[in-house]
Design a protein around this motif. Structure first.
Motif, mmCIF file in Angstrom:
data_model
loop_
_atom_site.group_PDB
_atom_site.id
_atom_site.type_symbol
_atom_site.label_atom_id
_atom_site.label_comp_id
_atom_site.label_asym_id
_atom_site.label_seq_id
_atom_site.Cartn_x
_atom_site.Cartn_y
_atom_site.Cartn_z
ATOM 1 N N ARG A 109 11.747 1.039 10.916
ATOM 2 C CA ARG A 109 11.023 -0.222 10.755
ATOM 3 C C ARG A 109 9.607 0.039 10.254
ATOM 4 O O ARG A 109 9.091 -0.678 9.427
ATOM 5 C CB ARG A 109 10.969 -0.964 12.080
ATOM 6 C CG ARG A 109 12.256 -1.600 12.459
ATOM 7 C CD ARG A 109 12.097 -2.390 13.722
ATOM 8 N NE ARG A 109 13.396 -2.787 14.237
ATOM 9 C CZ ARG A 109 13.615 -3.218 15.453
ATOM 10 N NH1 ARG A 109 12.607 -3.301 16.304
ATOM 11 N NH2 ARG A 109 14.821 -3.560 15.838
ATOM 12 N N ARG A 110 8.982 1.077 10.775
ATOM 13 C CA ARG A 110 7.631 1.398 10.322
ATOM 14 C C ARG A 110 7.624 1.801 8.861
ATOM 15 O O ARG A 110 6.754 1.418 8.112
ATOM 16 C CB ARG A 110 7.046 2.516 11.182
ATOM 17 C CG ARG A 110 6.443 1.984 12.457
ATOM 18 C CD ARG A 110 5.712 3.078 13.186
ATOM 19 N NE ARG A 110 6.416 3.263 14.447
ATOM 20 C CZ ARG A 110 6.699 4.411 14.998
ATOM 21 N NH1 ARG A 110 6.326 5.533 14.431
ATOM 22 N NH2 ARG A 110 7.350 4.479 16.127
ATOM 23 N N PHE A 148 9.793 0.932 6.595
ATOM 24 C CA PHE A 148 10.081 -0.252 5.796
ATOM 25 C C PHE A 148 8.848 -1.141 5.702
ATOM 26 O O PHE A 148 8.541 -1.684 4.649
ATOM 27 C CB PHE A 148 11.257 -1.015 6.409
ATOM 28 C CG PHE A 148 11.758 -2.132 5.560
ATOM 29 C CD1 PHE A 148 12.363 -1.868 4.349
ATOM 30 C CD2 PHE A 148 11.613 -3.447 5.965
ATOM 31 C CE1 PHE A 148 12.836 -2.898 3.554
ATOM 32 C CE2 PHE A 148 12.081 -4.480 5.181
ATOM 33 C CZ PHE A 148 12.694 -4.209 3.972
ATOM 34 N N GLY A 149 8.105 -1.254 6.805
ATOM 35 C CA GLY A 149 6.887 -2.050 6.802
ATOM 36 C C GLY A 149 5.826 -1.472 5.883
ATOM 37 O O GLY A 149 5.152 -2.197 5.166
ATOM 38 N N SER A 150 5.683 -0.158 5.883
ATOM 39 C CA SER A 150 4.686 0.459 5.015
ATOM 40 C C SER A 150 5.094 0.323 3.549
ATOM 41 O O SER A 150 4.242 0.178 2.681
ATOM 42 C CB SER A 150 4.478 1.922 5.378
ATOM 43 O OG SER A 150 5.644 2.675 5.128
ATOM 44 N N ARG A 151 6.390 0.382 3.289
ATOM 45 C CA ARG A 151 6.845 0.179 1.910
ATOM 46 C C ARG A 151 6.561 -1.239 1.452
ATOM 47 O O ARG A 151 6.156 -1.461 0.316
ATOM 48 C CB ARG A 151 8.340 0.468 1.797
ATOM 49 C CG ARG A 151 8.659 1.931 1.860
ATOM 50 C CD ARG A 151 10.126 2.180 1.717
ATOM 51 N NE ARG A 151 10.427 3.592 1.950
ATOM 52 C CZ ARG A 151 11.614 4.053 2.232
ATOM 53 N NH1 ARG A 151 12.639 3.230 2.322
ATOM 54 N NH2 ARG A 151 11.798 5.330 2.424
ATOM 55 N N LEU A 152 6.776 -2.207 2.336
ATOM 56 C CA LEU A 152 6.465 -3.593 1.980
ATOM 57 C C LEU A 152 4.977 -3.769 1.703
ATOM 58 O O LEU A 152 4.599 -4.473 0.771
ATOM 59 C CB LEU A 152 6.891 -4.536 3.101
ATOM 60 C CG LEU A 152 8.373 -4.869 3.175
ATOM 61 C CD1 LEU A 152 8.648 -5.782 4.360
ATOM 62 C CD2 LEU A 152 8.830 -5.527 1.908
ATOM 63 N N LYS A 153 4.152 -3.122 2.505
ATOM 64 C CA LYS A 153 2.707 -3.216 2.286
ATOM 65 C C LYS A 153 2.316 -2.607 0.948
ATOM 66 O O LYS A 153 1.509 -3.168 0.207
ATOM 67 C CB LYS A 153 1.949 -2.516 3.410
ATOM 68 C CG LYS A 153 1.916 -3.284 4.692
ATOM 69 C CD LYS A 153 1.105 -2.543 5.746
ATOM 70 C CE LYS A 153 1.124 -3.264 7.063
ATOM 71 N NZ LYS A 153 0.379 -2.540 8.093
ATOM 72 N N SER A 154 2.894 -1.466 0.621
ATOM 73 C CA SER A 154 2.539 -0.825 -0.643
ATOM 74 C C SER A 154 3.026 -1.652 -1.825
ATOM 75 O O SER A 154 2.333 -1.763 -2.831
ATOM 76 C CB SER A 154 3.081 0.601 -0.707
ATOM 77 O OG SER A 154 4.490 0.591 -0.649
ATOM 78 N N VAL A 155 4.208 -2.251 -1.702
ATOM 79 C CA VAL A 155 4.707 -3.115 -2.780
ATOM 80 C C VAL A 155 3.820 -4.342 -2.904
ATOM 81 O O VAL A 155 3.494 -4.772 -4.019
ATOM 82 C CB VAL A 155 6.183 -3.511 -2.523
ATOM 83 C CG1 VAL A 155 6.631 -4.597 -3.472
ATOM 84 C CG2 VAL A 155 7.079 -2.293 -2.647
ATOM 85 N N ALA A 156 3.399 -4.910 -1.777
ATOM 86 C CA ALA A 156 2.515 -6.068 -1.814
ATOM 87 C C ALA A 156 1.182 -5.725 -2.468
ATOM 88 O O ALA A 156 0.642 -6.507 -3.252
ATOM 89 C CB ALA A 156 2.294 -6.606 -0.401
#
Length: 81
Positions: free
Chosen positions: A15-16, A18-26
């Motif tokens: 989950r962490r 995936f969350g960091s990947r979402l932040k980097s994509v954002a």
């Protein structure tokens, strides 16, 4: 009776990640949108005349211009060479 775990130990780190990947994509998306807006703004300002730039309160665009160089300065610079 044996005690069994209902949750896997790997669920939290994934989950962490995936969350960091979402932040980097954002962050990448926001940077791209900002860049795109800046390019559109520069193109719009480049199409305006100096009078239109004054009307909107924007300083006149910097255009290359030649400075007058005195002959004595050129001679002095050439002699230093």
């Amino acid at each position: 009776m044996a005690h069994t775990k209902t949750r896997s130990g790997r669920s939290a780190p994934s989950r962490r990640l995936f969350g960091s990947r979402l932040k980097s994509v954002a962050i990448i998306i926001v940077a791209f949108r900002t860049w795109r807006d800046n390019v559109a703004r520069r193109r719009a300002l480049a199409d305006l005349t100096p009078d239109q730039l004054k009307d909107i309160g924007h300083p006149e665009a910097h255009r290359p211009e030649l400075d007058v160089v005195k002959a004595a300065l050129t001679r002095n610079l050439m002699s230093m060479r």
